[in-house]
Design a protein around this motif. Sequence first.
Motif, short mmCIF file in Angstrom:
data_model
loop_
_atom_site.label_atom_id
_atom_site.label_comp_id
_atom_site.label_asym_id
_atom_site.label_seq_id
_atom_site.Cartn_x
_atom_site.Cartn_y
_atom_site.Cartn_z
N ARG A 258 -9.67 -0.14 0.88
CA ARG A 258 -10.26 1.25 0.90
C ARG A 258 -9.06 2.00 1.33
N ARG A 259 -8.09 1.78 2.34
CA ARG A 259 -7.20 2.81 2.85
C ARG A 259 -6.14 2.81 1.64
N LYS A 260 -5.94 1.50 1.12
CA LYS A 260 -4.89 1.65 -0.15
C LYS A 260 -5.25 2.64 -1.25
N ILE A 261 -6.54 2.51 -1.47
CA ILE A 261 -7.00 3.34 -2.79
C ILE A 261 -6.98 4.86 -2.19
N LEU A 262 -7.13 5.24 -0.94
CA LEU A 262 -7.22 6.51 -0.67
C LEU A 262 -5.72 7.17 -0.57
N TRP A 263 -4.81 6.31 -0.24
CA TRP A 263 -3.32 6.57 -0.14
C TRP A 263 -2.87 6.80 -1.65
N GLY A 264 -3.21 5.91 -2.54
CA GLY A 264 -2.66 5.79 -3.88
C GLY A 264 -3.34 7.25 -4.52
N ASP A 265 -4.53 7.47 -4.27
CA ASP A 265 -5.14 8.65 -4.98
C ASP A 265 -4.37 9.93 -4.33
N LEU A 266 -4.33 10.05 -3.17
CA LEU A 266 -3.74 11.01 -2.49
C LEU A 266 -2.24 11.57 -2.85
N LEU A 267 -1.46 10.36 -3.08
CA LEU A 267 -0.18 10.37 -3.62
C LEU A 267 -0.03 10.91 -5.03
N ASN A 268 -1.04 10.58 -5.77
CA ASN A 268 -1.11 11.10 -7.01
C ASN A 268 -1.55 12.42 -7.14
N ALA A 269 -2.45 12.98 -6.25
CA ALA A 269 -2.63 14.23 -6.14
C ALA A 269 -1.62 15.01 -5.38
N THR A 270 -0.86 14.87 -4.78
CA THR A 270 0.31 15.40 -4.04
C THR A 270 1.24 15.60 -5.39
N ILE A 271 1.71 14.67 -6.06
CA ILE A 271 2.47 14.59 -7.14
C ILE A 271 2.12 15.63 -8.18
N SER A 272 0.87 15.61 -8.51
CA SER A 272 0.36 16.44 -9.63
C SER A 272 -0.12 17.73 -9.09
N GLY A 273 -0.52 18.02 -7.81
CA GLY A 273 -1.14 19.09 -7.60
C GLY A 273 -2.47 19.26 -7.87
N ARG A 274 -3.35 18.27 -8.21
CA ARG A 274 -4.60 18.37 -8.43
C ARG A 274 -5.37 17.83 -7.27
N GLU A 275 -6.83 18.09 -7.45
CA GLU A 275 -7.65 17.49 -6.42
C GLU A 275 -7.76 16.04 -6.21
N PRO A 276 -7.94 15.36 -5.12
CA PRO A 276 -7.87 13.95 -5.08
C PRO A 276 -9.19 13.55 -5.55
N ARG A 277 -9.35 12.39 -6.14
CA ARG A 277 -10.63 11.74 -6.85
C ARG A 277 -11.48 11.26 -5.68
N PHE A 278 -10.86 10.53 -4.59
CA PHE A 278 -11.49 10.05 -3.40
C PHE A 278 -11.61 10.82 -2.31
N SER A 279 -12.57 10.55 -1.38
CA SER A 279 -12.42 11.22 -0.22
C SER A 279 -12.83 10.20 1.08
N MET A 280 -12.35 10.30 2.36
CA MET A 280 -12.54 9.56 3.22
C MET A 280 -13.93 9.86 3.92
N THR A 281 -14.67 8.93 4.18
CA THR A 281 -15.90 9.13 4.97
C THR A 281 -15.76 9.38 6.23
N PRO A 282 -16.43 10.26 6.86
CA PRO A 282 -15.91 10.63 8.30
C PRO A 282 -16.49 9.68 9.06
N THR A 283 -15.76 9.49 10.16
CA THR A 283 -16.20 8.23 11.44
C THR A 283 -16.00 8.60 12.69
N ALA A 284 -16.61 7.96 13.55
CA ALA A 284 -16.29 8.33 14.98
C ALA A 284 -15.16 8.94 15.40
N ALA A 285 -14.23 8.16 15.03
CA ALA A 285 -12.59 8.37 15.22
C ALA A 285 -12.04 9.84 14.34
N HIS A 286 -12.67 9.98 13.38
CA HIS A 286 -12.24 11.02 12.49
C HIS A 286 -13.55 11.60 11.91
N PRO A 287 -14.00 12.83 12.65
CA PRO A 287 -15.33 13.31 12.12
C PRO A 287 -14.85 14.19 10.94
#
Length: 494
Positions: free
Chosen positions: A217-246
Amino acid sequence: MRDFQRKKHMEAKPRKSNKRSLLPSHHESPESSRNQHVDEARSEESSDEQAVPPEESMSVTRLPNPQFIGMMEPFNTLPIPGFPRLQLLVHHYNTYLVNTLIPVNPKDKWFNFALSDPALFRGTMMHAAMHQRLVNGGYDQGEQAQLKRDTITLVNQRLEDPVLSHSDFTIGAVVCLVLLENQEGNIALSDVHLSGLEKMVALRGGIDNLGLAGVLRRKILWGDLLNATISGREPRFSMTPTAAHPATHFNTFVTPGRLIAPQNAFDQVYPFSDGTCTCSTQFSTILSSLRSISTQSNLEGDLTGTLSDSIYLAERHLLYLLKNNNEFPTFHSPTCSSLGAACFIAAQIYLYYTLRSFPFEVPVIQMFLQRLNDRLWDPMSGKVNAMWEGKEQMLIWVLSLGALASVGNEVTRKMFVTEMKRACDTLGVFGLEDFVAQLKGVVWRYPERDLNLVALWNEVYGGLSFESLELMEMDLDEDLLIDMEPGMEIGLEF
């Protein structure tokens, strides 16, 4: 006569293998790979090192449990035929790469899973080959390209299988391809793999339904985010809120009757009434988060993935700051546009250098450097914008990251070094200890231990070039291990 009889005896004596193969066939069970010798037929098969046996696409069902693999000798359980440099790549991965190209996680998790599957293992070794080439200054990409072709071949074979087509192992192999193309700056190829990945994850019901102990899960989120950072587009995946990260509230901008913001289930946006720029406040929040992460003594010991998620959220926040700065410049003052964007990009370089331990030679870092150059330098004077006056501490931090990323480019590096000396003269920074204190006042993970910074400082005031320094012979004094006073932490007002 005695010599003749001895010779006859040796010829008549059955031959025995001198040693066990370190790389048994993936068809063998772990027990047989440890207790049996490799027969001659199998040795002949291993000579075709780079071939991808078609039946490997089904071998995942016969491989041992990853929890058991962690207790075994890795070279006796590799899921692919061996080739001459495979042991070197495995060693490089487990020694240098294990905490860099994988989001922060328990050290052995990903590699143990990779040992369970030929496609995932090839994808993992593909990253090891790229990283080993970059850090050693090599140019031959043949090994990396072959492992990439093998990974793609196995993934394509599995796409016709209703189960293997979206198994954890196949998804993991595709993520490896996404990350490789991201780091190489090949955004078009990354998009192709990411589109396929998106369909696979949808068939599984979302990233939170995937296995591999949360690392996938974390590797997918990171790969998607780096793709968005390079391209300037919106990420395709989002992290589900957790108790540690609401749910995170990314502040944004508004115009009368129009909301300008990225919107999805996780990134809740609360508009401001006057539509003013909030970059300074948001960047201070990011710096605070980076400081908190950077003070952790053992990032790789993060058993829950909490630190990895914190890094992800900081990186995602930086993405939106840059997107808003680029797409809606009228909401930003000239000061914000000149200073803010340079700080955001420098923070991206810092995150990848200090927290993800990327070598500066990775093409994506050079893309960040080019963006920094475009925002930092006045096109008329060739110097930094005059608006940096009075903000020299932040400027030294930005210039240090730019200088480090410019290694190998003497002209660009000299520009950064020259401006660093001016800023240091202005602040009265004339020693390495003071230089370290300035960096820690913004954010830097263990600057007193960073030999690249020592080399940079010697270049700023000692006139020594980076290439002329024998870094391995440097020994930092213990008195450089200084603690920052609370008042030295700074923010940035644009």
